[in-house]
Motif scaffolding. Sequence first.
Motif, PDB file in Angstrom:
ATOM      1  N   TYR A 390      46.306  27.801  30.983  1.00  0.00           N
ATOM      2  CA  TYR A 390      46.771  29.352  30.942  1.00  0.00           C
ATOM      3  C   TYR A 390      45.287  30.204  30.353  1.00  0.00           C
ATOM      4  CZ  TYR A 390      49.286  33.706  30.173  1.00  0.00           C
ATOM      5  OH  TYR A 390      49.771  35.067  30.076  1.00  0.00           O
ATOM      6  N   GLY A 391      44.721  29.508  29.422  1.00  0.00           N
ATOM      7  CA  GLY A 391      43.542  30.166  28.480  1.00  0.00           C
ATOM      8  C   GLY A 391      42.560  30.111  29.778  1.00  0.00           C
ATOM      9  N   GLY A 392      42.325  29.070  30.378  1.00  0.00           N
ATOM     10  CA  GLY A 392      41.393  28.897  31.494  1.00  0.00           C
ATOM     11  C   GLY A 392      41.467  29.975  32.758  1.00  0.00           C
ATOM     12  N   LEU A 393      42.807  30.176  33.037  1.00  0.00           N
ATOM     13  CA  LEU A 393      43.007  31.140  33.801  1.00  0.00           C
ATOM     14  C   LEU A 393      42.694  32.476  33.365  1.00  0.00           C
ATOM     15  CD1 LEU A 393      44.530  32.066  36.418  1.00  0.00           C
ATOM     16  CD2 LEU A 393      46.814  32.233  35.309  1.00  0.00           C
ATOM     17  N   ALA A 394      42.968  32.846  32.299  1.00  0.00           N
ATOM     18  CA  ALA A 394      42.654  34.250  31.672  1.00  0.00           C
ATOM     19  C   ALA A 394      41.180  34.365  31.684  1.00  0.00           C
ATOM     20  CB  ALA A 394      43.317  34.416  30.276  1.00  0.00           C
ATOM     21  N   LEU A 395      40.508  33.257  31.279  1.00  0.00           N
ATOM     22  CA  LEU A 395      38.880  33.429  31.442  1.00  0.00           C
ATOM     23  C   LEU A 395      38.405  33.772  32.719  1.00  0.00           C
ATOM     24  CD1 LEU A 395      37.745  30.900  28.806  1.00  0.00           C
ATOM     25  CD2 LEU A 395      37.454  33.186  28.417  1.00  0.00           C
ATOM     26  N   THR A 396      39.081  32.941  33.737  1.00  0.00           N
ATOM     27  CA  THR A 396      38.363  32.989  35.185  1.00  0.00           C
ATOM     28  C   THR A 396      38.838  34.486  35.627  1.00  0.00           C
ATOM     29  OG1 THR A 396      38.992  30.782  35.506  1.00  0.00           O
ATOM     30  CG2 THR A 396      38.982  32.276  37.322  1.00  0.00           C
ATOM     31  N   ALA A 397      39.907  35.135  35.041  1.00  0.00           N
ATOM     32  CA  ALA A 397      40.067  36.485  35.589  1.00  0.00           C
ATOM     33  C   ALA A 397      39.372  37.737  35.103  1.00  0.00           C
ATOM     34  CB  ALA A 397      41.780  36.677  35.352  1.00  0.00           C
ATOM     35  N   THR A 398      38.524  36.998  33.976  1.00  0.00           N
ATOM     36  CA  THR A 398      37.636  38.074  33.634  1.00  0.00           C
ATOM     37  C   THR A 398      36.697  38.468  34.523  1.00  0.00           C
ATOM     38  OG1 THR A 398      36.292  36.273  32.435  1.00  0.00           O
ATOM     39  CG2 THR A 398      37.821  37.540  31.146  1.00  0.00           C
ATOM     40  N   ALA A 399      36.180  37.640  35.290  1.00  0.00           N
ATOM     41  CA  ALA A 399      35.397  37.965  36.433  1.00  0.00           C
ATOM     42  C   ALA A 399      35.687  38.993  37.194  1.00  0.00           C
ATOM     43  CB  ALA A 399      34.895  36.797  37.234  1.00  0.00           C
ATOM     44  N   LEU A 400      36.960  39.253  37.626  1.00  0.00           N
ATOM     45  CA  LEU A 400      37.376  40.266  38.328  1.00  0.00           C
ATOM     46  C   LEU A 400      37.164  41.702  37.800  1.00  0.00           C
ATOM     47  CD1 LEU A 400      40.768  38.434  39.714  1.00  0.00           C
ATOM     48  CD2 LEU A 400      38.817  38.485  40.834  1.00  0.00           C
ATOM     49  N   ALA A 401      37.580  41.797  36.362  1.00  0.00           N
ATOM     50  CA  ALA A 401      37.326  42.896  35.621  1.00  0.00           C
ATOM     51  C   ALA A 401      35.768  43.425  35.458  1.00  0.00           C
ATOM     52  CB  ALA A 401      37.940  42.906  34.315  1.00  0.00           C
ATOM     53  N   ALA A 402      35.016  42.345  35.398  1.00  0.00           N
ATOM     54  CA  ALA A 402      33.524  42.449  35.277  1.00  0.00           C
ATOM     55  C   ALA A 402      33.004  42.957  36.625  1.00  0.00           C
ATOM     56  CB  ALA A 402      32.827  41.367  34.967  1.00  0.00           C
ATOM     57  N   ALA A 403      33.593  42.520  37.609  1.00  0.00           N
ATOM     58  CA  ALA A 403      33.166  43.036  39.123  1.00  0.00           C
ATOM     59  C   ALA A 403      33.462  44.621  39.193  1.00  0.00           C
ATOM     60  CB  ALA A 403      34.066  42.419  40.247  1.00  0.00           C
ATOM     61  N   VAL A 404      34.622  45.092  38.609  1.00  0.00           N
ATOM     62  CA  VAL A 404      35.003  46.328  38.794  1.00  0.00           C
ATOM     63  C   VAL A 404      33.905  47.137  37.987  1.00  0.00           C
ATOM     64  CG1 VAL A 404      36.688  48.217  38.434  1.00  0.00           C
ATOM     65  CG2 VAL A 404      37.399  45.777  39.145  1.00  0.00           C
ATOM     66  N   LEU A 405      33.768  46.871  37.020  1.00  0.00           N
ATOM     67  CA  LEU A 405      32.973  47.483  36.024  1.00  0.00           C
ATOM     68  C   LEU A 405      31.283  47.596  36.641  1.00  0.00           C
ATOM     69  CD1 LEU A 405      33.534  46.018  32.436  1.00  0.00           C
ATOM     70  CD2 LEU A 405      34.174  48.417  33.229  1.00  0.00           C
ATOM     71  N   GLY A 406      30.955  46.563  37.306  1.00  0.00           N
ATOM     72  CA  GLY A 406      29.787  46.706  38.063  1.00  0.00           C
ATOM     73  C   GLY A 406      29.621  47.625  38.986  1.00  0.00           C
ATOM     74  N   ALA A 407      30.736  47.626  39.977  1.00  0.00           N
ATOM     75  CA  ALA A 407      30.816  48.609  41.092  1.00  0.00           C
ATOM     76  C   ALA A 407      30.791  49.905  40.369  1.00  0.00           C
ATOM     77  CB  ALA A 407      32.385  48.611  41.845  1.00  0.00           C
ATOM     78  N   LEU A 408      31.418  50.230  39.082  1.00  0.00           N
ATOM     79  CA  LEU A 408      31.251  51.642  38.548  1.00  0.00           C
ATOM     80  C   LEU A 408      29.779  51.552  38.061  1.00  0.00           C
ATOM     81  CD1 LEU A 408      34.520  51.498  36.131  1.00  0.00           C
ATOM     82  CD2 LEU A 408      34.172  53.080  38.386  1.00  0.00           C
ATOM     83  N   VAL A 409      29.139  50.834  37.431  1.00  0.00           N
ATOM     84  CA  VAL A 409      27.877  51.249  37.193  1.00  0.00           C
ATOM     85  C   VAL A 409      26.997  51.358  38.529  1.00  0.00           C
ATOM     86  CG1 VAL A 409      25.837  49.661  36.369  1.00  0.00           C
ATOM     87  CG2 VAL A 409      27.918  49.661  35.172  1.00  0.00           C
ATOM     88  N   ALA A 410      27.250  50.556  39.461  1.00  0.00           N
ATOM     89  CA  ALA A 410      26.285  51.029  40.654  1.00  0.00           C
ATOM     90  C   ALA A 410      26.603  52.356  41.040  1.00  0.00           C
ATOM     91  CB  ALA A 410      27.016  49.997  41.913  1.00  0.00           C
ATOM     92  N   ARG A 411      27.757  52.739  41.020  1.00  0.00           N
ATOM     93  CA  ARG A 411      28.217  54.081  41.245  1.00  0.00           C
ATOM     94  C   ARG A 411      27.231  55.202  40.529  1.00  0.00           C
ATOM     95  NH1 ARG A 411      31.302  57.629  44.282  1.00  0.00           N
ATOM     96  NH2 ARG A 411      32.430  59.330  43.242  1.00  0.00           N
ATOM     97  N   LEU A 412      27.529  55.041  39.310  1.00  0.00           N
ATOM     98  CA  LEU A 412      26.764  55.857  38.370  1.00  0.00           C
ATOM     99  C   LEU A 412      25.464  55.720  38.472  1.00  0.00           C
ATOM    100  CD1 LEU A 412      28.963  55.221  34.939  1.00  0.00           C
ATOM    101  CD2 LEU A 412      28.879  57.237  36.785  1.00  0.00           C
ATOM    102  N   SER A 413      24.846  54.747  38.777  1.00  0.00           N
ATOM    103  CA  SER A 413      23.236  54.690  38.946  1.00  0.00           C
ATOM    104  C   SER A 413      22.894  55.468  40.436  1.00  0.00           C
ATOM    105  CB  SER A 413      22.794  53.213  39.562  1.00  0.00           C
ATOM    106  OG  SER A 413      23.121  52.412  37.932  1.00  0.00           O
TER     107      SER A 413
END
Length: 429
Positions: A390-413
């Motif tokens: 379960y802990g590994g699943l949670a850590l793996t899912a952080t990549a999805l949130a990071a991808a959204v933040l990356g898309a936001l940064v690209a939009r602001l740039s």
Amino acid sequence: MTSEVPAGASTPLDEAEIARVRRRSRIAIITGQVLAGIGMGSTMSAGALLIAAVSGSEALSGMAATMSTIGAAIAAVPLAALATRSGRAPALATGAIIAAVGAVVGIVAAVLGWTLLLLAGVVLLGVGTAVNLQARFAATDLSEPNRRGRDLSVVVWSTTVGAVLGPNLIGPGDAVGQFLGLPPLAGVYLFTVAAQLAAFVVYLVGLRPDPLRLAARIGAERPAAPEAGPREADPNGVAVGMVSTSLSHMTMVAIMAMTPVHLVNHGAGLELVGLTISLHVLGMYAFSPLWGTLADRLGREATIAIGQVLLLGALLLLAVGSESEVAVAAGLFTIGLGWSAANVAGSTLITESVDVASRARIQGRADLLMSAAGAIGGAAAGLVLAELGYGGLALTATALAAAVLGALVARLSRRADPAEAADSADSAE
């Protein structure tokens, strides 16, 4: 099925008429959501149990959520196309009728003991979920720009009623069904039939004039009106909105689907599992108006970012506190909050990035991606849980949130680079 147009359609609409239709549409959509939510909440809660009873296999009980998600994904684009051609009322009403038919199929399947027919009924019931998703967009058809987030969020919030009341109807529904001679658990589907038929009537009667068709008329008469949408399309806004809603939904479904399994495997009782899921649902829906208000005041992108920060914080809490029942409950509640913020703000960003002529079509694609992402997340979560815990699943899912933040940064740039923004505007033209 057709929708009426306001009396005196040959004369320009005044603001009082638009405001009246806006209020009437909002009431009808919220009422329809509450009715459909009660029916869907009761049916989906009992669906897994009914499938296990009919099939004789607990392994198939998880197919209830899967089949429902498939139904929502399949219906997203056709319902959006119907809305584009004929308006919101026919699209939402058609989806409600299909969901009612799915409940009838479920009852027949339970009586006959046919597992495949029951699964087919659940797919049809999933169309009701597609209606719920489209309804949140319908609430913004006539919204003013500074209220789009709030108008959308109120419809999302109304889902709380069904989510809370629906599961509590399993007992009364079963009693009614057994009184009528139906198999155990099949009676709750009767409530779904009644609720969806009532929603069908509400959509047809309450959405007159049809909000989407009225918005199109306003756009033709007054292209600069807020209801007509942006003067220039914003493809990047659509893309960022879709990334936000889809990946946030994938994160939420993956964690939510595996949490009951994790808790039970670690000795938790069903009461604690139920409480944890209830807290999660509370986080998903009850605070939607807060996110709608922030989306209108702080901006769509800022609210999406807040949602991702909440998701990341919750996932890290689950990763380090996976053995703590309190930490799991707190993490799942916070995941609900993050999902809600991303869903409300992302959906609003999609809506305001396209004109009224393309609105329903683009929204249908967004719902398709969101449902598909949820299905993939739920299916993949079991594999990840088996390999990493379960802990590994949670850590793996952080990549999805990071991808959204990356898309936001690209939009602001892109916004910060005048030359790139000009090139984007030229390509949109």
